[in-house]
Motif scaffolding. Structure first.
Motif, short mmCIF file in Angstrom:
data_model
loop_
_atom_site.label_atom_id
_atom_site.label_comp_id
_atom_site.label_asym_id
_atom_site.label_seq_id
_atom_site.Cartn_x
_atom_site.Cartn_y
_atom_site.Cartn_z
N THR A 18 0.82 -1.22 0.00
CA THR A 18 0.00 0.00 0.00
C THR A 18 0.85 1.26 0.00
OG1 THR A 18 -0.16 0.13 2.42
CG2 THR A 18 -1.79 -1.23 1.27
N PRO A 85 6.00 -4.23 -6.86
CA PRO A 85 4.58 -4.06 -7.23
C PRO A 85 3.79 -3.32 -6.15
CG PRO A 85 4.95 -6.26 -6.40
CD PRO A 85 6.30 -5.58 -6.39
N SER A 86 2.65 -2.80 -6.55
CA SER A 86 1.73 -2.17 -5.60
C SER A 86 0.54 -3.07 -5.31
CB SER A 86 1.26 -0.82 -6.14
OG SER A 86 0.76 -0.95 -7.46
N SER A 87 0.53 -4.28 -5.87
CA SER A 87 -0.59 -5.21 -5.67
C SER A 87 -0.33 -6.22 -4.56
CB SER A 87 -0.90 -5.95 -6.97
OG SER A 87 0.27 -6.61 -7.45
N THR A 88 0.91 -6.60 -4.36
CA THR A 88 1.25 -7.58 -3.33
C THR A 88 2.51 -7.11 -2.59
OG1 THR A 88 2.58 -8.87 -4.90
CG2 THR A 88 0.28 -9.53 -4.59
#
Length: 478
Positions: A18, A85-88
């Motif tokens: 996040t 990454p910004s997803s995981t």
């Protein structure tokens, strides 16, 4: 998996997805900033040479640069993360605890080819200021004590007096940017009400002659960020909206696409503060690069500079915000796990001294310097171990041979076994092996039979004179 048996300890570093804006970011230099880590202080080399970083799988070593390290366990390092990454969440490992290791750093490899100069400004003595990239655009202070070394936003920094303190970098092709670019820095402004130059590539008093400039302007007391580009004939300035205060560190950045038309951007603390229409493309010039001065001796900076970077691409908004999140508050950007040791390394060996009911099981264990208990598991079915041997304790770093006898086994039976060793990190087991006990000896044959025969013939009857021919036989077996 464990990176290398020679390293005894590691800690996980879990980056909070996040806090990563608009990822994934490729080859992103992540700041790892640890304060007085007791485990590092107790187990790492005093110069930090044995500290290294790997990807989550443990097998791939990541390039890193140590900005500062103290024997008390205070670490400031930059780690090149292949993909952020910004997803995981992203997990890294920091390894240490190898007294014989040479330096594991690859300082210039941390900074991708788009970085033309990176200055941590950590120098505490002398006049030289180092560029961490492979371009080696090193700078020189105006005097041994000017600017003065102080504590910055990241680690060390330089304090400019606003009168004559500058850092000068000689002209180089890598600094003569003729397209897109980015200038970044952490600054603490100590006074307001004046123009304060942060970075300027040019040595005259005209905007057009400058390759690029980045400063704080004092237009009617506004004290906002200002960026400028020049092509040798025309200069162009871009002004921000938010006033720069004093007394606190702020992240500032200026980006431009190097196209006409294009959009130049100014950033304050990770957020876009202003945009401007780029109508000229910057042209390189043969002038030096200055920190703390604009033109031919004007607009001297009054305050502290830290972590100045120059790139020949326009860094994305998400990249700059992620940098801010990381560098402004490292402790919330990632979580550091507790120190863990490596599980033992084990190898099952061959069985020896096999009899009808016993055998000696052999193997090797590397305890990696950690208190470890070793034993053998065995049974008469493959993969099913109903018996365990006695145990032995090991705590050395290096391969130790383990031999333990077992008994009360079934004769003429195949037995399956493996070595096992346990420490605080877990249990390691070796591959399965087998042996077959000897056949039981047959019972001894009966002794030879012995026969004794007794024959007796009755004599003549004396009374009657008649002979009685009777034979009596008896046989005995012994």
């Amino acid at each position: 998996s464990w990176f290398n048996d020679s390293w005894q300890l590691r800690k996980s570093i879990t980056i909070d997805a996040t806090k990563v804006s608009s990822g994934p970011h490729t080859d992103f230099p992540v700041l790892v900033n640890l304060s007085s880590d007791a485990s590092l202080a107790a187990n790492a080399q005093t110069d930090g040479d044995d500290i290294l970083f790997t990807s989550s799988g443990g097998a791939t070593q990541l390039k890193h640069e140590i900005e500062t390290y103290t024997s008390g366990g205070t670490l400031t390092a930059w780690v090149k993360v292949t993909s952020l990454p910004s997803s995981t969440d992203t997990v890294l490992f920091m390894y240490y605890g190898n007294g014989s290791a040479t330096s594991q750093q690859d300082a210039t490899g941390v900074w991708d080819s788009n970085y033309k100069a990176v200055y941590h400004l950590k120098e505490t003595s002398g006049t030289s200021v180092a560029d961490s990239t492979s371009n080696a655009n090193n700078g020189t202070k105006t005097a041994a004590t000017e600017p003065n070394p102080v504590t910055g936003q990241i680690s060390g920094a330089q304090d400019f007096d606003g009168t004559n303190d500058i850092i000068q970098i000689a002209d180089a092709a890598s600094l003569d940017i003729t397209g897109a670019g980015t200038i970044e820095a952490w600054i603490r402004r100590d006074v307001s009400g004046a123009w304060h130059s942060i970075v300027a590539k040019g040595n005259t008093s005209t905007d057009a002659a400058h390759n690029y400039t980045f400063e704080i302007e004092d237009t009617a007391g506004g004290n906002q960020l200002s960026g400028g580009l020049g092509n040798g004939t025309t200069g162009q300035l871009y002004g921000a909206a938010t006033a720069i205060g004093t007394g606190a560190f702020r992240q500032v950045a200026f980006t431009w696409p190097g196209t006409n038309p294009g959009t130049a951007r100014l950033y304050l603390n990770g957020a876009q503060d202003a945009t401007g229409s780029e109508t000229i493309v910057p042209a390189g010039n043969a002038s030096p690069l200055f920190f703390g001065r604009w033109g031919a001796g004007s607009d001297f900076f009054n305050g502290v500079m830290d972590e100045v970077r120059i790139s020949n691409i326009a860094r994305a908004t998400g990249w700059i915000l992620t940098e801010y999140n990381n560098q402004n508050s490292p402790s919330t950007f990632y979580a550091v796990g507790t120190a863990t040791v490596q599980q033992p390394t084990v190898t099952t060996g061959s069985a020896t001294n096999v009899t009808t009911s016993s055998a000696t099981l052999n193997g090797t264990v590397n305890a990696h310097g950690t208190s470890t208990t070793a034993l053998f598991q065995f049974g008469v079915n493959s993969g099913i171990y109903t018996g365990t041997s006695s145990t032995t304790s090991i705590s050395t770093d290096g391969t130790t041979t383990v031999s333990i006898g077992i008994s009360s086994l079934l004769a003429s039976t195949t037995h399956f076994y493996r070595i096992a060793a346990n420490n605080s990190a877990g249990t390691s087991t070796g591959s399965e092996a087998s042996f077959t006990t000897s056949t039981s000896a047959p019972p001894p044959p009966p002794p030879p039979r012995a026969t004794l025969t007794i024959n007796s013939t009755s004599p003549t009857n004396g009374a009657t004179g008649v002979a009685v021919n009777t034979t009596v036989s008896a046989t005995f077996s012994l």
